[in-house]
Scaffold this motif. Structure first.
Motif, PDB file in Angstrom:
ATOM      1  N   ILE A  49      13.776   3.569   2.395  1.00  0.00           N
ATOM      2  CA  ILE A  49      12.795   1.881   2.318  1.00  0.00           C
ATOM      3  C   ILE A  49      13.434   0.794   3.043  1.00  0.00           C
ATOM      4  O   ILE A  49      13.677   0.468   4.215  1.00  0.00           O
ATOM      5  CB  ILE A  49      12.757   1.253   0.640  1.00  0.00           C
ATOM      6  CG1 ILE A  49      11.446   2.292  -0.021  1.00  0.00           C
ATOM      7  CG2 ILE A  49      11.746  -0.161   0.964  1.00  0.00           C
ATOM      8  CD1 ILE A  49      11.064   1.615  -1.852  1.00  0.00           C
TER       9      ILE A  49
ATOM     10  N   GLN B 143      14.244 -12.726  -1.602  1.00  0.00           N
ATOM     11  CA  GLN B 143      14.437 -11.733  -2.396  1.00  0.00           C
ATOM     12  C   GLN B 143      15.897 -11.275  -3.359  1.00  0.00           C
ATOM     13  O   GLN B 143      15.479 -11.555  -4.506  1.00  0.00           O
ATOM     14  CB  GLN B 143      14.610 -10.161  -1.581  1.00  0.00           C
ATOM     15  CG  GLN B 143      13.156 -10.014  -0.685  1.00  0.00           C
ATOM     16  CD  GLN B 143      13.348  -8.376  -0.552  1.00  0.00           C
ATOM     17  OE1 GLN B 143      12.601  -7.700  -1.489  1.00  0.00           O
ATOM     18  NE2 GLN B 143      13.846  -7.976   0.655  1.00  0.00           N
TER      19      GLN B 143
ATOM     20  N   THR C 129       6.136  -7.520  -6.049  1.00  0.00           N
ATOM     21  CA  THR C 129       5.582  -6.659  -5.433  1.00  0.00           C
ATOM     22  C   THR C 129       6.306  -6.660  -3.523  1.00  0.00           C
ATOM     23  O   THR C 129       6.638  -5.638  -3.764  1.00  0.00           O
ATOM     24  CB  THR C 129       3.983  -7.886  -4.622  1.00  0.00           C
ATOM     25  OG1 THR C 129       4.902  -8.620  -3.860  1.00  0.00           O
ATOM     26  CG2 THR C 129       3.251  -7.304  -5.518  1.00  0.00           C
TER      27      THR C 129
ATOM     28  N   PRO D  66      10.000  -5.347  -2.072  1.00  0.00           N
ATOM     29  CA  PRO D  66      10.810  -3.864  -2.902  1.00  0.00           C
ATOM     30  C   PRO D  66      11.903  -4.049  -3.584  1.00  0.00           C
ATOM     31  O   PRO D  66      12.230  -2.900  -3.770  1.00  0.00           O
ATOM     32  CB  PRO D  66      11.097  -3.767  -0.908  1.00  0.00           C
ATOM     33  CG  PRO D  66      10.834  -5.005   0.015  1.00  0.00           C
ATOM     34  CD  PRO D  66       9.763  -5.826  -1.621  1.00  0.00           C
TER      35      PRO D  66
ATOM     36  N   TRP E  49       6.069   0.794  -0.735  1.00  0.00           N
ATOM     37  CA  TRP E  49       6.829   0.363   0.396  1.00  0.00           C
ATOM     38  C   TRP E  49       7.824   1.817   0.703  1.00  0.00           C
ATOM     39  O   TRP E  49       7.729   1.248   1.934  1.00  0.00           O
ATOM     40  CB  TRP E  49       8.148  -0.217  -0.759  1.00  0.00           C
ATOM     41  CG  TRP E  49       7.645  -1.645  -0.495  1.00  0.00           C
ATOM     42  CD1 TRP E  49       7.413  -2.067  -2.442  1.00  0.00           C
ATOM     43  CD2 TRP E  49       7.470  -2.902  -0.045  1.00  0.00           C
ATOM     44  NE1 TRP E  49       7.029  -3.918  -1.753  1.00  0.00           N
ATOM     45  CE2 TRP E  49       6.871  -3.406  -0.536  1.00  0.00           C
ATOM     46  CE3 TRP E  49       7.513  -2.259   1.414  1.00  0.00           C
ATOM     47  CZ2 TRP E  49       6.787  -4.909   0.006  1.00  0.00           C
ATOM     48  CZ3 TRP E  49       7.224  -3.577   2.267  1.00  0.00           C
ATOM     49  CH2 TRP E  49       6.966  -5.082   1.557  1.00  0.00           C
TER      50      TRP E  49
ATOM     51  N   SER F  49       7.292   1.059   4.672  1.00  0.00           N
ATOM     52  CA  SER F  49       8.125   0.627   5.506  1.00  0.00           C
ATOM     53  C   SER F  49       8.645   1.319   6.536  1.00  0.00           C
ATOM     54  O   SER F  49       8.850   1.426   7.833  1.00  0.00           O
ATOM     55  CB  SER F  49       9.516   0.776   4.257  1.00  0.00           C
ATOM     56  OG  SER F  49       9.544   2.460   3.899  1.00  0.00           O
TER      57      SER F  49
END
Lengths: 362, 252
Positions: A258, A287, A310, A312, A343, A347
Motif C-alpha cells: 500500500i 496520519q 479510514t 491507510p 487500500w 493505492s
C-alpha cells in the motif's frame, strides 16, 4: 514468476541500499533507540513530585506527614510555602500540599490545600485522584479502619495489556509507512531529475518491470528492518504476537505494498526534490496524529473518528494490532481486512494511473 | 533503415503562455543502413526532440517512424531491442561501478554480457571497478556509448557526444564511432560541431526552427551553400554552409 530483468534490477536496488552505509546505520539505529527507550522506562510509573508545607504542630500533622512520606506514589519535599511555590512555577514540583495550622483531631474537617500550576499539569484529575486515594488510605490507617471495598481490575481479554503492547503495532505501521514512501516516492523523483529513469526506459524494460523490482527490493529491506524491531521487542520487551508471526508478516507485506504504491503516486505528483518533502509531510503527518498510533482513535473528537478510521495508516495499525494483541489471523475477515484490501486497490490504482511513463525526464 | 514521415511535436510556447508551438515541424528523414547520419542545427532547433521521437522516448504527435521495417507506435519494445541510445545526461545509479552498470544494462535486455570485453572496446577496461563519477569527461562519454552497445544494436543514436571534450578526447571518440560504423552499425549523431559532422558523417540534415532546411552529403552541401565564405578556408567549410543557412543571430 519474475523475469530476469526484474530480479536483476531488484538485486541492484538492494545492492545500492546495502552499500549506503549511512542509511544502513540509521535504519538499524532507529529500532535500537526505540526499544531502548521502552526498555529503560518500563520499570515503574514515575513518582509524583509533591511539595509539602506543614503549618501545624499537632501530633496528627506529624503522623500525616510521616505517612505521606512513606507513600510510594510521591516523591516528597518538605519546605516553606514560598520556596516550594517557586519550585512549582519552575516546574520542579508537580503540586504543593499545604497542611494548615488547624489540622488536628479536634477540628471538624481538616482542610488540606493543594496548589497546582494548571499550565504545567495536564493530568490534574489523575493527580487529584491519586492524592485522594492516598489520603484516604492514610486516614484509614490513622483511624484504624479496615477498608470496606476493594476494587480489583480484570481485563476481559484475560491477559496483561501494557501501553507498549498497544503502541508497538502502531509504531511498526508508522515506520513501515515512512520507509516505503521514502523508498519509492523520494527515489522516483531523484531518478527522474537525474535522468536515470530516462536511461532505463531507453532499454526494453517496461514500467511494470521497474515497479515490480522496486517493490521486491523494498519489501525485503522493510522486512529486515521490521524483523530487527520485532526480535528486539519480543526478546527484550516481552511483546507477544498472539496471532502468530506469519499473520503479522503477511499484514506487513500488504502494508508495504500500500505505502510503496502511495509513494509512487506522490513521486509522480512532485516535480522536484524540494516539493516532494512537503507533499509527503502533508500525507504522513496528519496520519501520525489521527491514526491512533500513540492513543486510541476513540479518544479523538467524534466528528473526526470516521475519517481517522479510514486512513491507510489507521487500517494497517489496527490490522497489526488485531494480530499482535487480539490473536486474530490474517485471514479473519473483518472491517480491518476489508479496509486493507480496499487500500491496496486504491493505492495501486493511484500509482499506475498517475505515473507518467513518457515524462520520465524532467 | 530509418524512415520518418511528417514528424510533428508540439510543446507549450515558453514565450507565449497558453499557446503551443511546433518544436518539430513536419520532418521527413530517410537514413540508409550502414551510414553515419548527422543531424545539425543551432541550439533549440529540435534535434534532441527529433531524436527522442525516433528512439521512442517521446510521443509522436503526428507522422510515423519506421525502423528496420517496424513502426515505432506498434512495436516500441521490439525497436528498443535493436537500437542503442546515448543520452545527453550521463547519470547512473549511485554506488555501482562500471562493470556492474554494464551488467545491469545487459540484463535489462535479458542478455548476459562480458562487461570487461565491452569496456575494453571503449578503452575503459582499467576502470572496470571505478564509479562513473570518478571518470573524466571523455571517459564518461565513452562509458555512455559502452552502455548503449550492450545489446549490439543495429542503430546507435548519439546526442551531442563530444560537447565539452578536449581535442584529444574528441578525436578518440571519433575513432570509436568510425570503428563501430566499420563493423556495420548505422549511427545517427546530433551535433553543432561542424568539424565533427564533416569528419564523421556521410550524410547530413541541417535543422532550424523545427524544420529540415537542407539534407545532403557534406561535400554537396559545401558546393551548394558555401558561396559566402566566413572562414579562412579557400573552398568553404560546413560552417559556412551552416551560417549561411541558419543566419547569424544568436540562438540561446
Amino acid at each position: 514468476m519474475f523475469s530476469k530483468p526484474q530480479l536483476h534490477l531488484a538485486s541492484i536496488f538492494l545492492k545500492i541500499f546495502f552499500r549506503d552505509r549511512q542509511s544502513l546505520f540509521f535504519s538499524l539505529l532507529v529500532p535500537l533507540i526505540f526499544t531502548g527507550v521502552f526498555l529503560f522506562s518500563e520499570n515503574e510509573p514515575p513518582k509524583i513530585k509533591l511539595g509539602l508545607v506543614n503549618q501545624s504542630s499537632s501530633a496528627l500533622a506529624k503522623d500525616f506527614v510521616e505517612m505521606v512520606n512513606n507513600e510510594p506514589l510521591f516523591e516528597l519535599t518538605i519546605g516553606t510555602e514560598d520556596s516550594l511555590k517557586i519550585e512549582l512555577i519552575d516546574g520542579n514540583q508537580t503540586a504543593i500540599l499545604i497542611v494548615p495550622q488547624s489540622f488536628d483531631y479536634l477540628a471538624d474537617v481538616a482542610k488540606l490545600r493543594l496548589m497546582l500550576d494548571a499550565s504545567q499539569v495536564r493530568q490534574i484529575g489523575a493527580i487529584q485522584d491519586a492524592l485522594n486515594t492516598s489520603l484516604l488510605s492514610i486516614e484509614r490507617e490513622i483511624r484504624n479502619i479496615e477498608p470496606m471495598f476493594q476494587l480489583s481490575l480484570e481485563d476481559v481479554k484475560a491477559r496483561p495489556q501494557r501501553y507498549i503492547d498497544f503502541l508497538l503495532p502502531g509504531i511498526l505501521a508508522y515506520m513501515l509507512m515512512n520507509l516505503c514512501i521514502a523508498g519509492s516516492g523520494f527515489n522516483i523523483v531523484e531518478y527522474r531529475r537525474r535522468g536515470i529513469l530516462k536511461r532505463l526506459f531507453v532499454t526494453p524494460i517496461q514500467p511494470k518491470d521497474f515497479i515490480i523490482s522496486i517493490v521486491l527490493a523494498r519489501m525485503l529491506i522493510v522486512l529486515i528492518q521490521i524483523s530487527v524491531i520485532l526480535a528486539l521487542a519480543i526478546n527484550l520487551l516481552n511483546i507477544q504476537v498472539m496471532g502468530g508471526l506469519p499473520s503479522l508478516y503477511g499484514m506487513v507485506i500488504l502494508g508495504t505494498f500500500i505505502f510503496l504504491c502511495i509513494g509512487f503516486f506522490l513521486g509522480s505528483l512532485a516535480k522536484t526534490q524540494e516539493s516532494i518533502r512537503p507533499i509527503v509531510a502533508l500525507v504522513t503527518f496528519p496520519q501520525l496524529i489521527l491514526s491512533g498510533i500513540f492513543f486510541p482513535i476513540t479518544s479523538l473528537p467524534t466528528i473526526i473518528q470516521p475519517i481517522a478510521n479510514t486512513l491507510p495508516l489507521s487500517v494497517l495499525a489496527s490490522g497489526l494490532r488485531d494480530i499482535a494483541n487480539d490473536g486474530i489471523s490474517l485471514f479473519t475477515i473483518n472491517g480491518t481486512l476489508i479496509g486493507v484490501l480496499l487500500w491496496i486497490f486504491i493505492s495501486f490504482l493511484l500509482a499506475t494511473q498517475f505515473f507518467k511513463w513518457k515524462k520520465v525526464a524532467s | 533503415m530509418i524512415k520518418a514521415t511528417d514528424l510533428l511535436k508540439k510543446y507549450p510556447d515558453p514565450s507565449n503562455l497558453g499557446c503551443m508551438f511546433n518544436a518539430v515541424d513536419g520532418i521527413n528523414l530517410n537514413i540508409s543502413e550502414g551510414i553515419i547520419f548527422g543531424l545539425l542545427g543551432p541550439n533549440g532547433a529540435g534535434k534532441t526532440t527529433t531524436l527522442e521521437m525516433l528512439e521512442g522516448l517521446n510521443d509522436i504527435d503526428h507522422g510515423e517512424v519506421i525502423i528496420d521495417q517496424m513502426n515505432i507506435k506498434d512495436h516500441p519494445y521490439e525497436i528498443k531491442k535493436i537500437i542503442g541510445v546515448q543520452l545527453q545526461s550521463n547519470e547512473y545509479f549511485d554506488r555501482l561501478n562500471l562493470k556492474e552498470l554494464i551488467t545491469l544494462f545487459g540484463s535489462l535486455y535479458s542478455k548476459t554480457i562480458d562487461a570487461e570485453l565491452l569496456l575494453a572496446k571503449v578503452k575503459l577496461d582499467d576502470k572496470a571497478n571505478a564509479l562513473p563519477d570518478d571518470l573524466s569527461g571523455g571517459q564518461k562519454q565513452r562509458f555512455s556509448i559502452a552502455c548503449a552497445l550492450v545489446n549490439n544494436p543495429k542503430v546507435l543514436f548519439l546526442d551531442e557526444p563530444t560537447t565539452g571534450l578536449d581535442p584529444q578526447a574528441k578525436r578518440n571518440l571519433w575513432d570509436l564511432v568510425i570503428d563501430l560504423n566499420n563493423e556495420g552499425m548505422t549511427i545517427v549523431i546530433t551535433t553543432h560541431n561542424m568539424e565533427e559532422a564533416q569528419y564523421l558523417c556521410q550524410e547530413i540534415a541541417i535543422m532550424d526552427k523545427g524544420k529540415i532546411i537542407a539534407q545532403d552529403s557534406p561535400e554537396n552541401l559545401i558546393s551548394k551553400f558555401a558561396n559566402k565564405l566566413t572562414t579562412s578556408s579557400d573552398s568553404g567549410t560546413l560552417e559556412d554552409v551552416f551560417l549561411n543557412l541558419t543566419g547569424y543571430e544568436l540562438r540561446d
